[in-house]
Motif scaffolding. Structure first.
Motif, PDB file in Angstrom:
ATOM      1  N   TYR A  94     -42.083  38.894  13.860  1.00  0.00           N
ATOM      2  CA  TYR A  94     -41.540  39.728  12.790  1.00  0.00           C
ATOM      3  C   TYR A  94     -41.716  39.135  11.396  1.00  0.00           C
ATOM      4  O   TYR A  94     -41.511  39.832  10.398  1.00  0.00           O
ATOM      5  CB  TYR A  94     -40.059  40.040  13.056  1.00  0.00           C
ATOM      6  CG  TYR A  94     -39.129  38.842  13.060  1.00  0.00           C
ATOM      7  CD1 TYR A  94     -38.434  38.474  11.907  1.00  0.00           C
ATOM      8  CD2 TYR A  94     -38.944  38.092  14.210  1.00  0.00           C
ATOM      9  CE1 TYR A  94     -37.582  37.378  11.911  1.00  0.00           C
ATOM     10  CE2 TYR A  94     -38.097  37.001  14.227  1.00  0.00           C
ATOM     11  CZ  TYR A  94     -37.406  36.646  13.073  1.00  0.00           C
ATOM     12  OH  TYR A  94     -36.568  35.557  13.079  1.00  0.00           O
TER      13      TYR A  94
ATOM     14  N   PHE B 259     -36.564  46.565  16.590  1.00  0.00           N
ATOM     15  CA  PHE B 259     -37.455  46.205  15.483  1.00  0.00           C
ATOM     16  C   PHE B 259     -38.335  47.385  15.093  1.00  0.00           C
ATOM     17  O   PHE B 259     -38.535  47.668  13.899  1.00  0.00           O
ATOM     18  CB  PHE B 259     -38.340  45.017  15.880  1.00  0.00           C
ATOM     19  CG  PHE B 259     -37.692  43.669  15.705  1.00  0.00           C
ATOM     20  CD1 PHE B 259     -36.515  43.511  14.990  1.00  0.00           C
ATOM     21  CD2 PHE B 259     -38.273  42.536  16.265  1.00  0.00           C
ATOM     22  CE1 PHE B 259     -35.919  42.257  14.829  1.00  0.00           C
ATOM     23  CE2 PHE B 259     -37.686  41.283  16.103  1.00  0.00           C
ATOM     24  CZ  PHE B 259     -36.518  41.140  15.383  1.00  0.00           C
ATOM     25  N   ASP B 260     -38.888  48.073  16.088  1.00  0.00           N
ATOM     26  CA  ASP B 260     -39.744  49.239  15.815  1.00  0.00           C
ATOM     27  C   ASP B 260     -38.993  50.294  15.006  1.00  0.00           C
ATOM     28  O   ASP B 260     -39.495  50.816  14.004  1.00  0.00           O
ATOM     29  CB  ASP B 260     -40.247  49.852  17.126  1.00  0.00           C
ATOM     30  CG  ASP B 260     -41.266  48.965  17.839  1.00  0.00           C
ATOM     31  OD1 ASP B 260     -41.791  48.032  17.200  1.00  0.00           O
ATOM     32  OD2 ASP B 260     -41.518  49.207  19.034  1.00  0.00           O
TER      33      ASP B 260
ATOM     34  N   SER C 112     -36.197  49.893  13.251  1.00  0.00           N
ATOM     35  CA  SER C 112     -35.751  49.362  11.961  1.00  0.00           C
ATOM     36  C   SER C 112     -36.883  49.304  10.951  1.00  0.00           C
ATOM     37  O   SER C 112     -36.671  49.539   9.754  1.00  0.00           O
ATOM     38  CB  SER C 112     -35.154  47.955  12.136  1.00  0.00           C
ATOM     39  OG  SER C 112     -34.037  47.987  12.978  1.00  0.00           O
ATOM     40  N   TYR C 113     -38.068  48.994  11.430  1.00  0.00           N
ATOM     41  CA  TYR C 113     -39.227  48.980  10.527  1.00  0.00           C
ATOM     42  C   TYR C 113     -39.575  50.407  10.109  1.00  0.00           C
ATOM     43  O   TYR C 113     -39.876  50.668   8.931  1.00  0.00           O
ATOM     44  CB  TYR C 113     -40.423  48.327  11.206  1.00  0.00           C
ATOM     45  CG  TYR C 113     -41.573  48.034  10.262  1.00  0.00           C
ATOM     46  CD1 TYR C 113     -41.630  46.829   9.567  1.00  0.00           C
ATOM     47  CD2 TYR C 113     -42.589  48.973  10.061  1.00  0.00           C
ATOM     48  CE1 TYR C 113     -42.671  46.570   8.683  1.00  0.00           C
ATOM     49  CE2 TYR C 113     -43.631  48.715   9.187  1.00  0.00           C
ATOM     50  CZ  TYR C 113     -43.674  47.508   8.496  1.00  0.00           C
ATOM     51  OH  TYR C 113     -44.711  47.258   7.623  1.00  0.00           O
TER      52      TYR C 113
ATOM     53  N   GLY D 226     -37.130  51.810   7.512  1.00  0.00           N
ATOM     54  CA  GLY D 226     -37.079  51.060   6.255  1.00  0.00           C
ATOM     55  C   GLY D 226     -35.952  50.039   6.157  1.00  0.00           C
ATOM     56  O   GLY D 226     -35.900  49.267   5.188  1.00  0.00           O
TER      57      GLY D 226
ATOM     58  N   MET E 147     -35.391  47.358   7.935  1.00  0.00           N
ATOM     59  CA  MET E 147     -35.872  45.985   8.108  1.00  0.00           C
ATOM     60  C   MET E 147     -36.430  45.444   6.786  1.00  0.00           C
ATOM     61  O   MET E 147     -36.127  44.306   6.383  1.00  0.00           O
ATOM     62  CB  MET E 147     -36.943  45.955   9.202  1.00  0.00           C
ATOM     63  CG  MET E 147     -37.273  44.574   9.742  1.00  0.00           C
ATOM     64  SD  MET E 147     -38.451  44.712  11.129  1.00  0.00           S
ATOM     65  CE  MET E 147     -38.310  43.085  11.848  1.00  0.00           C
ATOM     66  N   GLU E 148     -37.210  46.250   6.102  1.00  0.00           N
ATOM     67  CA  GLU E 148     -37.767  45.841   4.808  1.00  0.00           C
ATOM     68  C   GLU E 148     -36.666  45.698   3.760  1.00  0.00           C
ATOM     69  O   GLU E 148     -36.687  44.773   2.942  1.00  0.00           O
ATOM     70  CB  GLU E 148     -38.804  46.853   4.334  1.00  0.00           C
ATOM     71  CG  GLU E 148     -39.480  46.435   3.029  1.00  0.00           C
ATOM     72  CD  GLU E 148     -40.553  47.406   2.584  1.00  0.00           C
ATOM     73  OE1 GLU E 148     -41.312  47.063   1.662  1.00  0.00           O
ATOM     74  OE2 GLU E 148     -40.632  48.516   3.164  1.00  0.00           O
TER      75      GLU E 148
ATOM     76  N   GLN F  77     -39.786  39.824   1.606  1.00  0.00           N
ATOM     77  CA  GLN F  77     -40.405  41.028   2.183  1.00  0.00           C
ATOM     78  C   GLN F  77     -41.916  40.912   2.334  1.00  0.00           C
ATOM     79  O   GLN F  77     -42.518  41.553   3.197  1.00  0.00           O
ATOM     80  CB  GLN F  77     -40.059  42.264   1.332  1.00  0.00           C
ATOM     81  CG  GLN F  77     -40.622  42.288  -0.075  1.00  0.00           C
ATOM     82  CD  GLN F  77     -39.774  41.543  -1.080  1.00  0.00           C
ATOM     83  OE1 GLN F  77     -38.830  40.841  -0.701  1.00  0.00           O
ATOM     84  NE2 GLN F  77     -40.087  41.702  -2.355  1.00  0.00           N
TER      85      GLN F  77
ATOM     86  N   LEU G  10     -43.126  39.885   5.848  1.00  0.00           N
ATOM     87  CA  LEU G  10     -42.708  40.712   6.983  1.00  0.00           C
ATOM     88  C   LEU G  10     -43.918  41.199   7.780  1.00  0.00           C
ATOM     89  O   LEU G  10     -44.925  41.626   7.209  1.00  0.00           O
ATOM     90  CB  LEU G  10     -41.902  41.919   6.467  1.00  0.00           C
ATOM     91  CG  LEU G  10     -41.033  42.680   7.459  1.00  0.00           C
ATOM     92  CD1 LEU G  10     -39.951  41.781   8.031  1.00  0.00           C
ATOM     93  CD2 LEU G  10     -40.383  43.872   6.739  1.00  0.00           C
TER      94      LEU G  10
ATOM     95  N   GLN H  67     -45.675  43.900  10.187  1.00  0.00           N
ATOM     96  CA  GLN H  67     -45.529  45.319  10.541  1.00  0.00           C
ATOM     97  C   GLN H  67     -45.250  45.457  12.034  1.00  0.00           C
ATOM     98  O   GLN H  67     -45.894  44.825  12.859  1.00  0.00           O
ATOM     99  CB  GLN H  67     -46.798  46.090  10.174  1.00  0.00           C
ATOM    100  CG  GLN H  67     -46.707  47.581  10.469  1.00  0.00           C
ATOM    101  CD  GLN H  67     -47.951  48.328  10.000  1.00  0.00           C
ATOM    102  OE1 GLN H  67     -48.820  47.763   9.324  1.00  0.00           O
ATOM    103  NE2 GLN H  67     -48.045  49.581  10.366  1.00  0.00           N
ATOM    104  N   GLN H  68     -44.283  46.309  12.361  1.00  0.00           N
ATOM    105  CA  GLN H  68     -43.880  46.519  13.755  1.00  0.00           C
ATOM    106  C   GLN H  68     -44.537  47.787  14.322  1.00  0.00           C
ATOM    107  O   GLN H  68     -44.818  48.717  13.597  1.00  0.00           O
ATOM    108  CB  GLN H  68     -42.356  46.635  13.855  1.00  0.00           C
ATOM    109  CG  GLN H  68     -41.631  45.404  13.340  1.00  0.00           C
ATOM    110  CD  GLN H  68     -41.951  44.148  14.134  1.00  0.00           C
ATOM    111  OE1 GLN H  68     -41.706  44.086  15.329  1.00  0.00           O
ATOM    112  NE2 GLN H  68     -42.468  43.135  13.467  1.00  0.00           N
TER     113      GLN H  68
END
Length: 312
Positions: free
Chosen positions: A170, A287-288, A290-291, A294, A296-297, A306, A309, A311-312
């Motif tokens: 991640y 994670f998928d 949350s990415y 937005g 997660m970012e 950031q 980070l 990409q998931q």
């Protein structure tokens, strides 16, 4: 006289016939006894066969039942997700590592990893509990179930991947060299570092790089301790994570007189669970999501990381 002889013959004949009758009766009585014995044998055989069949049938049923129960128990035992939900807490193994896991003024654990761990725990209906660990013993802590995961800017090394069930990467990271800012120009490549004495966190990717490059080093408990050693002059340099260096070293930080120079490698962060744990797949799904939404970012921007980070 003739009459007397005739009477004697008649009586002898009668006794002879009576004796024959007794023999026939005895023989007749013996035959049913033989039949009875045969019947008893048959009954015993039947009972033996019946008992054997019943016993075999009972053994099969019991074994089947035990197998099913054992399998069910095994499935329950094998599910870390079920285990964590049952006890109501996700115990997260960490060290003091800004900007991933560190404490605010009130003693609350914050940082990108801490915030994401709290959100993940909430998503599976439990509460996150943070426990500081000796980083060198992280695998023992995990296998001993004193913690449920290692979520602390952990580099996905070969040792980690072989010993833990790891999430997808991640964050991008690197191991970088920390020196005093006024000497930075002297240390711009690996060859220039050979005579330095390093402080590195025991069991860390930084220690692995010190070994790989044959540097002289002293292991310390945490990466933050390695920085303190350099600041105090008890070590010439340290090897720490680039993300930590970005947050804790340089102008505007608590170590304004330190800087990072040489990057020794490139690597990725992941979260580690017990080998075979189904929590890793659950976290990948989190994670998928949350990415994609937005969040997660947004969390990464809170700590100004950031750009690293994945990409998931």
């Amino acid at each position: 006289m003739k009459k007397l002889i005739a009477l004697s013959l008649t009586m002898a004949l009668s006794f002879s016939l009576a004796a024959c009758g007794s023999k026939d009766d005895a023989a007749s009585n013996k035959e049913p006894a033989s039949d009875s014995s045969s019947t008893a044998d048959d009954t015993n055989d039947s009972a033996d066969n019946s008992n054997a069949d019943d016993t075999d049938s009972s053994t099969d049923d019991t074994t089947g039942s035990n197998t099913d129960d054992s399998s069910a128990a095994g499935n329950s035992d094998d599910s870390d997700l079920a285990y964590v939900k049952e006890k109501g807490t996700l115990v997260v193994g960490i060290t003091d590592f800004e900007p991933m896991d560190y404490q605010d003024a009130d003693g609350n654990w914050i940082g990108f990893d801490a915030d994401m761990a709290k959100a993940f725990a909430e998503s599976i209906g439990v509460t996150a509990k943070f426990v500081e660990i000796d980083w060198d013993n992280k695998i023992l802590e995990l296998d001993g179930k004193t913690i449920d995961c290692v979520w602390n800017g952990m580099t996905l090394t070969d040792e980690v991947i072989s010993s833990m069930e790891c999430s997808d990467p991640y964050f991008n990271n690197a191991q970088v060299v920390i020196v005093h800012a006024d000497k930075a120009d002297l240390y711009q490549d690996v060859d220039s570092l050979k005579e330095l004495n390093f402080a590195v966190e025991a069991g860390s990717a930084g220690e692995a790089q010190a070994k790989n490059n044959n540097f002289s080093y002293t292991p310390v408990q945490q990466q933050s301790s390695a920085l303190m050693e350099v600041a105090a002059g008890t070590a010439d340099a340290a090897i720490i994570d680039f993300l930590m260096a970005s947050a804790m070293v340089g102008e505007g930080t608590g170590y304004a007189d330190l800087t990072h120079t040489v990057s020794l490698n490139s690597e990725e962060y992941g979260v580690g669970f017990r080998k075979g744990s189904d929590l890793a797949a659950s976290l990948n799904d989190f994670f998928d999501a949350s990415y994609a939404d937005g969040s997660m970012e947004k969390c990464a921007k809170t700590y100004n990381i950031q750009d690293a980070l994945v990409q998931q």
